[in-house]
Enzyme design. Structure first.
Site, short mmCIF file in Angstrom:
data_model
loop_
_atom_site.label_atom_id
_atom_site.label_comp_id
_atom_site.label_asym_id
_atom_site.label_seq_id
_atom_site.Cartn_x
_atom_site.Cartn_y
_atom_site.Cartn_z
N GLY A 147 0.81 -1.21 0.00
CA GLY A 147 0.00 0.00 0.00
C GLY A 147 0.85 1.26 0.00
O GLY A 147 0.39 2.33 -0.38
N LYS B 10 9.74 2.82 0.44
CA LYS B 10 8.61 2.79 1.37
C LYS B 10 8.18 4.22 1.64
O LYS B 10 8.97 5.03 2.14
CB LYS B 10 9.01 2.11 2.68
CG LYS B 10 7.84 1.98 3.66
CD LYS B 10 8.18 1.00 4.77
CE LYS B 10 7.09 0.96 5.84
NZ LYS B 10 7.43 -0.03 6.88
N ARG C 12 14.44 0.33 0.78
CA ARG C 12 14.76 -0.95 1.40
C ARG C 12 15.38 -1.88 0.36
O ARG C 12 15.07 -1.79 -0.83
CB ARG C 12 13.49 -1.61 1.95
CG ARG C 12 12.67 -0.68 2.81
CD ARG C 12 11.71 -1.46 3.68
NE ARG C 12 10.55 -1.98 2.98
CZ ARG C 12 9.48 -2.45 3.63
NH1 ARG C 12 9.45 -2.49 4.95
NH2 ARG C 12 8.45 -2.92 2.96
N ARG D 97 6.29 -12.37 1.17
CA ARG D 97 5.80 -12.61 2.54
C ARG D 97 4.89 -13.83 2.57
O ARG D 97 4.38 -14.26 1.52
CB ARG D 97 4.95 -11.40 2.98
CG ARG D 97 5.72 -10.10 2.96
CD ARG D 97 4.84 -8.95 2.47
NE ARG D 97 5.65 -7.75 2.22
CZ ARG D 97 5.94 -6.84 3.13
NH1 ARG D 97 5.43 -6.93 4.34
NH2 ARG D 97 6.70 -5.82 2.85
N ASP E 294 1.33 -10.96 7.05
CA ASP E 294 1.81 -10.12 5.94
C ASP E 294 3.15 -9.47 6.29
O ASP E 294 3.78 -8.86 5.42
CB ASP E 294 0.78 -9.03 5.59
CG ASP E 294 0.31 -8.25 6.81
OD1 ASP E 294 -0.25 -8.88 7.72
OD2 ASP E 294 0.52 -7.03 6.86
N ASN E 295 3.58 -9.58 7.55
CA ASN E 295 4.87 -9.03 7.95
C ASN E 295 5.89 -10.14 8.23
O ASN E 295 6.84 -9.93 8.98
CB ASN E 295 4.70 -8.13 9.18
CG ASN E 295 3.91 -6.86 8.85
OD1 ASN E 295 3.88 -6.42 7.71
ND2 ASN E 295 3.27 -6.29 9.85
N ASP F 117 9.54 -5.24 7.77
CA ASP F 117 8.51 -4.27 8.16
C ASP F 117 8.69 -3.78 9.59
O ASP F 117 8.03 -4.23 10.54
CB ASP F 117 7.09 -4.84 7.97
CG ASP F 117 6.63 -4.64 6.54
OD1 ASP F 117 7.47 -4.33 5.69
OD2 ASP F 117 5.43 -4.79 6.28
P1 AMP Z 1 1.62 -2.90 8.35
O1 AMP Z 1 0.91 -3.74 9.36
O2 AMP Z 1 2.03 -1.54 8.82
O3 AMP Z 1 2.78 -3.63 7.77
O4 AMP Z 1 0.60 -2.56 7.15
C1 AMP Z 1 -0.50 -3.34 6.82
C2 AMP Z 1 -1.05 -2.94 5.48
O5 AMP Z 1 -1.45 -1.57 5.46
C3 AMP Z 1 -0.09 -3.11 4.31
O6 AMP Z 1 -0.83 -3.56 3.21
C4 AMP Z 1 0.43 -1.72 4.09
O7 AMP Z 1 0.86 -1.51 2.77
C5 AMP Z 1 -0.80 -0.88 4.39
N1 AMP Z 1 -0.46 0.48 4.81
C6 AMP Z 1 0.07 0.88 5.99
N2 AMP Z 1 0.25 2.22 6.00
C7 AMP Z 1 -0.17 2.70 4.80
C8 AMP Z 1 -0.25 3.99 4.20
N3 AMP Z 1 0.13 5.09 4.83
N4 AMP Z 1 -0.74 4.06 2.94
C9 AMP Z 1 -1.14 2.97 2.29
N5 AMP Z 1 -1.10 1.72 2.79
C10 AMP Z 1 -0.63 1.58 4.04
MG MG Z 2 3.50 -4.63 6.61
#
Ligand code: AMP
Ligand code: MG
Length: 517
Positions: free
Chosen positions: A101, A122, A192, A199, A270-271, A280
């Site tokens: 995202g 990122k 990165r 993942r 996912d991490n 992540d």
């Molecule tokens: P995370 O748990 O922080 O690794 O993120 C979980 C999901 O949310 C992943 O698909 C990320 O790409 C998405 N995500 C987190 N922050 C953002 C953001 N600011 N904009 C878009 N997607 C985000």
């Molecule tokens: Mg993540």
């Protein structure tokens, strides 16, 4: 200057839709997307080691052309930018499609030594996987990711790396405490670097949709490029063998996190890297006072699912979800179970090896095991700095050598005698095992290689962040320089090895972090 060769794009199906709007992407693993340009990119830190691995000179990293590429304002020849599709279990629940995202891949390069690395920005703007979020990252979380990736690498722990940290010149709105007070913060982008960013969630997503052929393609791709030794096995054995290897790598990673007191904070599937890398860096933290129940993540404060002491168990649960995804490929359930069991058996071996080194035992013994359990029970009962305690243990002559590992003077007074008794048992085992001066030197060296003097304490990273917010970005590289040699004494840099000061005990960023980043 960078030699791109993008196998993920060449080998796996992509999204035919070229528009950049949030959507479900089916039947594909990636979508083409351009980074969104930023106003005034400025390189504020970089990793000399990563640059050198990639074959970039200092001048090249700092060149306007490269800084533009590392901020998403320009592409270099051979770069093809895209975001990938994955799903995941978040806090134990299936969350459906997530995806990159706010990460945009620049492609894969062949380094001068012929190793391959993917480069990923990122915070480079929205992608089809951004859902309702902005695709950006703030400076504070980017400093944390940049520093911790490199600190982990220098500790010898598998991790994604960070080439660069760029401040964008744009503001990003964040509600840091989730209390309705959103405020602008400086934006940043980290580049990165890893052999692959695949993942567990990349496998879960097609499995959840019944896209079996797609899943099989990704398994084949991963095995061919990252586990090629398994291709020699008969086809019907390969996938379970590969899954077993992922379980082993993950178990080794968990033992390493436990060794240094690292708490990931958001161990959603996912991490979790398929290569067993730490990936992540969000609301992660480092153990100051030893507390298996500590989590840095304020979103997890209630359930403490991802607390320090729970990480191995959660990793195993996450591997179970990967196994569920693979079970859709008609692999015998028994074979998957046998492979998953490798997590437990590998972790048991690894954690004993880790503890034997941390405590300086020649080998694992029942008696040593009792001493380890007793040490952790004592440490858990008072506030004792984990890093200082272990570093002192190598050369301690008396219980008084642990005084500064205590956070509370009152506890030192009440607990000292119990520690003295424990230290007596410990010292006599060590003396029996390592009787000669040569043995002692070998033991101290082994312990110092397992017990870092310097870790990226939460308050240290926060001090570098506070300074950067005041316009002084020099503290970032200064801290990186300390973290490049975590096992060395580094005379003159003792202040970076001090326990968390009292002002940091309850300060945001030092004792707890929100996911807002
Ligand atoms: P995370 O748990 O922080 O690794 O993120 C979980 C999901 O949310 C992943 O698909 C990320 O790409 C998405 N995500 C987190 N922050 C953002 C953001 N600011 N904009 C878009 N997607 C985000
Ligand atoms: Mg993540």
């Amino acid at each position: 200057m960078l030699n791109f060769n993008n196998r993920f794009l060449q080998s796996l199906p992509g999204d035919a839709n070229l528009h950049n709007h949030s959507r479900q992407v089916q039947g594909a693993f990636w979508s083409r997307v351009d980074p969104t340009p930023v106003a005034a990119p400025r390189l504020i830190a970089h990793s000399p080691e990563v640059a050198s691995v990639l074959g970039l000179s200092e001048a090249e990293v700092k060149s306007a052309e490269m800084v533009n590429a590392l901020s998403g304002n320009a592409t270099l020849p051979g770069m093809e930018t895209y975001a990938t599709a994955y799903g995941g279990h978040q806090f134990g629940n299936w969350a459906g499609q997530l995806g990159d995202g706010r990460a945009i891949l620049l492609g894969e390069i062949i380094a001068p030594n012929n190793d391959r690395y993917e480069l990923q920005l990122k915070g480079a703007g929205p992608t089809p996987y951004s859902r309702r979020a902005d695709g950006r990252a703030v400076l504070r979380s980017s400093i944390r990711e940049f520093l911790c990736s490199e600190a982990m690498h220098h500790l010898g722990i598998p991790t994604t790396r960070a080439l660069s940290l760029v401040q964008t010149g744009d503001a990003v709105e964040r509600d840091m405490f989730y209390d309705g007070n959103a405020a602008p913060e400086p934006g940043a982008i980290v580049c990165r670097v890893a052999p692959s960013f695949i993942r567990f969630g990349h496998f879960e997503l097609p499995a959840s949709r019944g896209e079996t052929a797609l899943l099989r393609q990704l398994v084949g791709f991963t095995m061919t490029h990252y586990f090629p030794h398994l291709l020699a096995l008969p086809e019907n054995e390969r996938i379970a063998a590969w899954y077993g290897e992922v379980c082993e790598r993950t178990a080794k990673l968990m033992a390493e996190w436990m060794r240094v007191g690292f708490v990931h904070g958001v161990m959603n599937t996912d991490n979790m890297s398929i290569l067993g890398l730490t990936i992540d860096y969000g609301p992660y933290g480092w153990i100051d006072n030893f507390d298996p129940g500590w989590t840095p993540n304020t979103t997890d404060a209630g359930g403490k699912r991802y607390a320090y002491g729970r990480q191995p168990g959660v990793a195993q649960w996450n591997l179970g979800r990967l196994g569920d995804a693979l079970s859709t490929l008609e692999i015998a359930a028994d074979d998957l179970q046998t492979a998953l069991a490798k997590f437990e058996s590998t972790y048991a071996v690894e954690i004993k090896r880790v503890f034997a080194n941390k405590f300086g035992f020649k080998a694992w013994s029942d008696q040593g095991g009792e001493i380890v359990d007793a040490a952790f029970a004592l440490m858990g009962a008072s506030e004792i700095d984990m890093t200082i305690f272990f570093r002192r243990l190598a050369t301690a002559n008396s219980v008084n050598d642990f005084k500064d590992a205590f956070y509370l003077d009152g506890e030192w007074v009440t607990e000292r005698e119990k520690f003295a008794v424990w230290f007596g048992h410990y010292s006599s085992l060590i003396a029996t095992e390592s009787p000669t001066p040569n043995d002692q030197t070998e033991r101290i060296n082994r312990m110092n290689a397992a017990n870092p003097k310097f870790v990226l304490r939460n308050y240290l990273a926060q001090q570098a962040i506070d300074a950067a917010h005041e316009g002084d970005t020099s503290k970032i590289s200064e801290l990186l320089n300390v973290m490049r040699h975590p096992y060395d004494e580094q005379p003159g840099r003792e202040s970076f090895a001090e326990k968390r000061p009292d002002w940091a005990r309850h300060k945001a960023g030092c004792s707890m972090l929100s996911c807002s980043s």
